[in-house]
Design a protein around this motif. Structure first.
Motif, PDB file in Angstrom:
ATOM      1  N   UNK A   9      39.667  40.086  41.387  1.00 29.04           N
ATOM      2  CA  UNK A   9      39.802  38.953  42.312  1.00 29.04           C
ATOM      3  C   UNK A   9      41.281  38.644  42.553  1.00 29.04           C
ATOM      4  N   UNK A  10      41.653  38.531  43.816  1.00 31.32           N
ATOM      5  CA  UNK A  10      42.988  38.064  44.193  1.00 31.32           C
ATOM      6  C   UNK A  10      42.836  36.966  45.238  1.00 31.32           C
ATOM      7  N   UNK A  11      43.839  36.110  45.347  1.00 28.43           N
ATOM      8  CA  UNK A  11      43.749  35.007  46.305  1.00 28.43           C
ATOM      9  C   UNK A  11      43.698  35.519  47.738  1.00 28.43           C
ATOM     10  N   UNK A  12      44.565  36.470  48.055  1.00 26.76           N
ATOM     11  CA  UNK A  12      44.604  37.046  49.399  1.00 26.76           C
ATOM     12  C   UNK A  12      44.521  38.569  49.290  1.00 26.76           C
ATOM     13  N   UNK A  90      43.965  37.981  39.456  1.00 24.07           N
ATOM     14  CA  UNK A  90      45.424  38.004  39.591  1.00 24.07           C
ATOM     15  C   UNK A  90      45.794  36.867  40.546  1.00 24.07           C
ATOM     16  N   UNK A  91      46.981  36.335  40.405  1.00 25.35           N
ATOM     17  CA  UNK A  91      47.540  35.238  41.208  1.00 25.35           C
ATOM     18  C   UNK A  91      46.909  33.895  40.806  1.00 25.35           C
ATOM     19  N   UNK A  92      47.661  32.791  40.927  1.00 28.77           N
ATOM     20  CA  UNK A  92      47.245  31.509  40.355  1.00 28.77           C
ATOM     21  C   UNK A  92      45.910  30.957  40.861  1.00 28.77           C
ATOM     22  N   UNK A  93      45.740  30.857  42.172  1.00 26.39           N
ATOM     23  CA  UNK A  93      44.503  30.249  42.673  1.00 26.39           C
ATOM     24  C   UNK A  93      43.287  31.106  42.357  1.00 26.39           C
TER      25      UNK A  93
END
Length: 383
Positions: A9-12, A90-93
């Motif tokens: 999973x990544x935010x974008x 990965x990434x905060x959100x």
């Protein structure tokens, strides 16, 4: 192993399209890999390239409590449908959404990789809020992976979690494709010569290159001030689009647009051309997780001037493959850039050769992918 399902999973989708490109496809040889991210526009393209299913879960960058709850519920629906053995964010959100949803849905293995921390450069209420969000992510995760030693140090110093923190390999989340990023590729060299001609760069000029978003936390204000103090033989190539969320200040942006020896190229799909045109990379960031561009420049045999921050100072060793200066210090940056300009060509080439060898030794993409496969097997108890 193919009976185990892994959801990344990544935010974008940009993260999956660029930094993590082809890693999911490799892992799909050993696991049933699925991807989740925001942005419907890239989904089909991403799925076709990686050969894995891609699912859209809208996630809003920045602070948006109501939308975050909607995203968590949407992620829960996806998790109940896929029933993954591992969810890795990965990434905060993406971390907050996937780890909370994974906890609620009791996904057996819940991994979050901190690719860079925002709170160390913040103050007051905002810093406390960001710290608590990261603590929530860690509480919900079964395994926390700091991208580098500097990220690990901050997680420990701010008491974000008491769970074990182990960097995978020497750091970074993807490694570098040493064949793609290598000196002497005819097509890249031809385009580089064309760029030199288009920008009217003389053989006596010394070219610095910055690659990254035009974001205020990238130290571009200091870069502009430092560059103005350099001799007239200095050139600066800027590669990257303007970051509307945290834009560079107007005075710096105006300097970049007006200065006749600063060349703003905007976003470039292939950064190798600009790097090949340059003598030295410069990345004066205030914060990083583990900057890919320093690895990529090093693989191309380019030394770098970086700031003394997490990630950057784990790659660059002064006197061996570049220069390290304090962050937010325009004068120190100018001194290092001036030193680079007067470094004899043979010494500059030696720095570049060491940079390439160090990347090959520690950050080879092929080796990193094997480490990631082994990591998942270990977390699943299958090693």
């Amino acid at each position: 192993m193919k009976d185990k399902t892994l959801l990344i999973v990544t935010t974008v989708p940009e993260t999956l399209m660029t930094i993590l490109a082809t890693q999911p496809g490799f892992l799909n040889q050993s696991f049933k890999v699925h991807l989740a991210s925001s942005g419907a526009g890239e989904m089909q393209k991403l799925s076709a390239r990686e050969g894995v299913p891609v699912h859209e879960v809208t996630m809003q960058r920045g602070m948006s409590p109501f939308r975050d709850l909607v995203s968590i519920f949407a992620m829960c629906r996806l998790l109940r449908k896929l029933k993954p053995d591992v969810v890795h964010s990965y990434t905060p959100k993406a971390g907050m959404v996937a780890m909370v949803a994974g906890f609620l849905c009791r996904v057996p293995v819940r991994v979050h990789t901190f690719t860079g921390l925002i709170f160390p450069t913040q103050t007051g209420v905002k810093q406390k809020l960001l710290i608590n969000i990261d603590r929530l992510i860690c509480f919900c995760a079964t395994r926390i992976v700091p991208e580098g030693r500097g990220v690990k140090k901050d997680l420990v110093e701010y008491s974000i979690t008491r769970k074990p923190l182990d960097v995978i390999g020497h750091g970074n989340i993807a490694g570098v494709d040493l064949d793609y990023f290598r000196p002497g590729i005819d097509e890249v060299d031809d385009k580089s010569r064309a760029l030199v001609a288009a920008l009217n760069i003389a053989s006596t000029d010394f070219v610095f290159c910055y690659v990254g978003r035009l974001n205020r936390d990238k130290g571009l204000k200091e870069l502009g001030l430092a560059f103005k103090a350099l001799p007239d033989t200095a050139r600066l190539i800027l590669v990257g689009g303007l970051d509307s969320a945290a834009p560079v200040d107007d005075a710096t942006l105006q300097l970049f647009r007006d200065h006749d020896r600063i060349h703003v190229l905007g976003f470039q799909a292939d950064i190798r051309v600009a790097l090949a045109t340059s003598n030295v990379l410069v990345l004066p960031s205030y914060r990083e997780g583990f900057p890919n561009v320093v690895l990529q420049a090093g693989a191309l045999g380019k030394p770098a001037v970086v700031t003394n921050i997490s990630g950057s100072n784990e790659i660059i060793e002064p006197g061996l493959n570049g220069w390290v200066v304090p962050s937010k210090d325009a004068y120190a940056l100018q001194v290092a850039m001036a030193q680079a300009m007067v470094t004899p060509k043979v010494e500059l080439e030696a720095l570049g050769k060491f940079a390439r060898s160090r990347i090959a030794e520690r950050f080879d993409q092929a080796a990193h992918r094997v480490r990631m496969k082994d990591f998942y097997l270990q977390e699943l108890g299958l090693d």
